[in-house]
Design a protein around this motif. Structure first.
Motif, PDB file in Angstrom:
ATOM      1  N   TYR A  95      -0.416 -43.841  16.113  1.00 35.07           N
ATOM      2  CA  TYR A  95      -0.374 -43.858  17.446  1.00 35.07           C
ATOM      3  C   TYR A  95       0.511 -42.514  17.801  1.00 35.07           C
ATOM      4  N   LEU A  96       1.580 -42.031  17.120  1.00 32.70           N
ATOM      5  CA  LEU A  96       2.088 -40.796  17.805  1.00 32.70           C
ATOM      6  C   LEU A  96       1.541 -39.858  17.542  1.00 32.70           C
ATOM      7  N   LEU A  97       0.784 -39.585  16.230  1.00 38.72           N
ATOM      8  CA  LEU A  97      -0.094 -38.337  15.895  1.00 38.72           C
ATOM      9  C   LEU A  97      -1.123 -38.180  16.862  1.00 38.72           C
ATOM     10  N   SER A  98      -1.621 -39.407  17.042  1.00 40.98           N
ATOM     11  CA  SER A  98      -2.831 -39.427  18.047  1.00 40.98           C
ATOM     12  C   SER A  98      -2.368 -38.772  19.429  1.00 40.98           C
ATOM     13  N   GLY A  99      -1.432 -39.190  19.953  1.00 42.60           N
ATOM     14  CA  GLY A  99      -0.827 -38.841  21.419  1.00 42.60           C
ATOM     15  C   GLY A  99      -0.288 -37.287  21.304  1.00 42.60           C
ATOM     16  N   LEU A 100       0.125 -36.785  20.095  1.00 44.79           N
ATOM     17  CA  LEU A 100       0.399 -35.426  20.051  1.00 44.79           C
ATOM     18  C   LEU A 100      -0.864 -34.477  19.798  1.00 44.79           C
ATOM     19  N   PHE A 101      -1.829 -35.091  18.988  1.00 42.93           N
ATOM     20  CA  PHE A 101      -3.102 -34.302  19.024  1.00 42.93           C
ATOM     21  C   PHE A 101      -3.660 -34.159  20.315  1.00 42.93           C
ATOM     22  N   SER A 102      -3.897 -35.480  20.939  1.00 41.88           N
ATOM     23  CA  SER A 102      -4.674 -35.403  22.405  1.00 41.88           C
ATOM     24  C   SER A 102      -3.801 -34.418  23.288  1.00 41.88           C
ATOM     25  N   SER A 103      -2.642 -34.432  23.142  1.00 40.91           N
ATOM     26  CA  SER A 103      -1.906 -33.441  24.157  1.00 40.91           C
ATOM     27  C   SER A 103      -2.108 -32.233  23.692  1.00 40.91           C
ATOM     28  N   GLY A 104      -2.225 -31.839  22.527  1.00 42.07           N
ATOM     29  CA  GLY A 104      -2.744 -30.288  22.254  1.00 42.07           C
ATOM     30  C   GLY A 104      -4.001 -30.023  22.532  1.00 42.07           C
ATOM     31  N   LEU A 105      -4.863 -31.037  22.530  1.00 43.99           N
ATOM     32  CA  LEU A 105      -6.237 -30.794  23.037  1.00 43.99           C
ATOM     33  C   LEU A 105      -6.380 -30.597  24.785  1.00 43.99           C
ATOM     34  N   TYR A 106      -5.603 -31.115  25.183  1.00 49.47           N
ATOM     35  CA  TYR A 106      -5.277 -31.128  26.642  1.00 49.47           C
ATOM     36  C   TYR A 106      -4.843 -29.675  26.961  1.00 49.47           C
ATOM     37  N   PHE A 107      -3.776 -29.190  26.425  1.00 43.26           N
ATOM     38  CA  PHE A 107      -3.386 -28.000  26.663  1.00 43.26           C
ATOM     39  C   PHE A 107      -4.362 -26.738  26.333  1.00 43.26           C
ATOM     40  N   LEU A 108      -5.399 -27.158  25.479  1.00 44.44           N
ATOM     41  CA  LEU A 108      -6.337 -26.123  25.314  1.00 44.44           C
ATOM     42  C   LEU A 108      -7.288 -25.720  26.592  1.00 44.44           C
ATOM     43  N   GLY A 109      -7.151 -26.785  27.642  1.00 53.31           N
ATOM     44  CA  GLY A 109      -7.750 -26.501  28.878  1.00 53.31           C
ATOM     45  C   GLY A 109      -7.180 -26.261  30.051  1.00 53.31           C
ATOM     46  N   THR A 110      -5.962 -26.544  29.971  1.00 56.47           N
ATOM     47  CA  THR A 110      -5.040 -26.403  31.132  1.00 56.47           C
ATOM     48  C   THR A 110      -3.621 -26.093  30.965  1.00 56.47           C
ATOM     49  N   ALA A 111      -3.046 -25.281  31.879  1.00 53.88           N
ATOM     50  CA  ALA A 111      -1.594 -25.100  31.440  1.00 53.88           C
ATOM     51  C   ALA A 111      -0.384 -26.182  32.281  1.00 53.88           C
ATOM     52  N   GLY A 112      -0.979 -27.052  32.539  1.00 54.73           N
ATOM     53  CA  GLY A 112      -0.141 -27.965  33.686  1.00 54.73           C
ATOM     54  C   GLY A 112       0.622 -28.997  32.658  1.00 54.73           C
ATOM     55  N   PRO A 113       1.601 -29.645  33.158  1.00 49.31           N
ATOM     56  CA  PRO A 113       2.253 -30.827  32.361  1.00 49.31           C
ATOM     57  C   PRO A 113       1.370 -32.056  32.238  1.00 49.31           C
ATOM     58  N   ILE A 114       1.686 -32.701  31.291  1.00 53.68           N
ATOM     59  CA  ILE A 114       1.094 -33.927  30.801  1.00 53.68           C
ATOM     60  C   ILE A 114       1.978 -35.126  30.621  1.00 53.68           C
ATOM     61  N   ILE A 115       1.494 -36.353  31.105  1.00 49.35           N
ATOM     62  CA  ILE A 115       2.598 -37.521  31.145  1.00 49.35           C
ATOM     63  C   ILE A 115       1.498 -38.536  30.761  1.00 49.35           C
ATOM     64  N   GLY A 116       1.809 -39.384  30.001  1.00 48.78           N
ATOM     65  CA  GLY A 116       1.377 -40.606  29.606  1.00 48.78           C
ATOM     66  C   GLY A 116       0.779 -40.906  28.264  1.00 48.78           C
ATOM     67  N   ALA A 117       0.263 -42.039  27.922  1.00 49.68           N
ATOM     68  CA  ALA A 117       0.031 -42.064  26.585  1.00 49.68           C
ATOM     69  C   ALA A 117      -1.629 -42.431  26.312  1.00 49.68           C
ATOM     70  N   SER A 118      -2.490 -42.016  27.483  1.00 46.34           N
ATOM     71  CA  SER A 118      -3.800 -42.062  27.361  1.00 46.34           C
ATOM     72  C   SER A 118      -4.545 -41.821  26.269  1.00 46.34           C
ATOM     73  N   GLY A 119      -4.275 -40.501  25.611  1.00 52.35           N
ATOM     74  CA  GLY A 119      -4.829 -39.866  24.526  1.00 52.35           C
ATOM     75  C   GLY A 119      -4.664 -41.004  23.337  1.00 52.35           C
ATOM     76  N   ALA A 120      -3.458 -41.237  23.234  1.00 53.15           N
ATOM     77  CA  ALA A 120      -2.829 -42.369  22.153  1.00 53.15           C
ATOM     78  C   ALA A 120      -3.599 -43.933  22.348  1.00 53.15           C
ATOM     79  N   ILE A 121      -3.739 -44.092  23.239  1.00 53.90           N
ATOM     80  CA  ILE A 121      -4.153 -45.400  23.740  1.00 53.90           C
ATOM     81  C   ILE A 121      -5.723 -45.363  23.462  1.00 53.90           C
ATOM     82  N   PHE A 122      -6.408 -44.334  23.831  1.00 53.97           N
ATOM     83  CA  PHE A 122      -7.809 -44.083  23.848  1.00 53.97           C
ATOM     84  C   PHE A 122      -8.175 -44.093  22.069  1.00 53.97           C
TER      85      PHE A 122
END
Length: 125
Positions: free
Chosen positions: A62-89
């Motif tokens: 769960y935690l690694l999925s959340g961190l990995f998805s956040s890293g992917l998010y930052f490849l496309g944008t420079a804004g902040p991220i909040i929530g666990a949607s990547g880990a939930i997915f």
């Protein structure tokens, strides 16, 4: 202070980044709908995934999925991220894969319900 500004994950290298945000952003949410939808999916699907992986492996996943998805998010944008949607997915995907893998659940109602719920969630989120 707006709490989400403190808990959100900002890109590394910016003045707003703090290491604790790597974890806190997974447990804070933007609004009530965001937390409700994430918790509904988590309550429905996480127990079977945790049962398969075991407690420690599930939370690592769960935690690694959340961190990995956040890293992917930052490849496309420079804004902040909040929530666990990547880990939930990731939990949703693991649940569906484990259900398909398990022969005795292939024809069950729960499989159909999970697939419909998964498609409904993807469509409306």
């Amino acid at each position: 202070i707006y709490l989400n500004n403190v808990l959100a994950l900002y890109p590394m290298g910016t003045e707003l980044f703090s290491p604790y945000q790597l974890i806190t952003h997974l447990f804070a949410h933007a609004d009530i709908i965001h937390i409700f939808s994430n918790m509904l999916i988590f309550i429905l699907l996480a127990p079977s995934v945790e049962k398969h992986f075991g407690y420690k492996k599930f939370w690592n996943f769960y935690l690694l999925s959340g961190l990995f998805s956040s890293g992917l998010y930052f490849l496309g944008t420079a804004g902040p991220i909040i929530g666990a949607s990547g880990a939930i997915f990731s939990v949703m995907a693991a649940s569906i894969l484990l259900t398909f893998k398990n022969e005795k659940y292939k024809r069950s109602f729960s499989l159909r319900f999970r697939n419909l719920f998964f498609i409904f969630t993807l469509y409306f989120m």
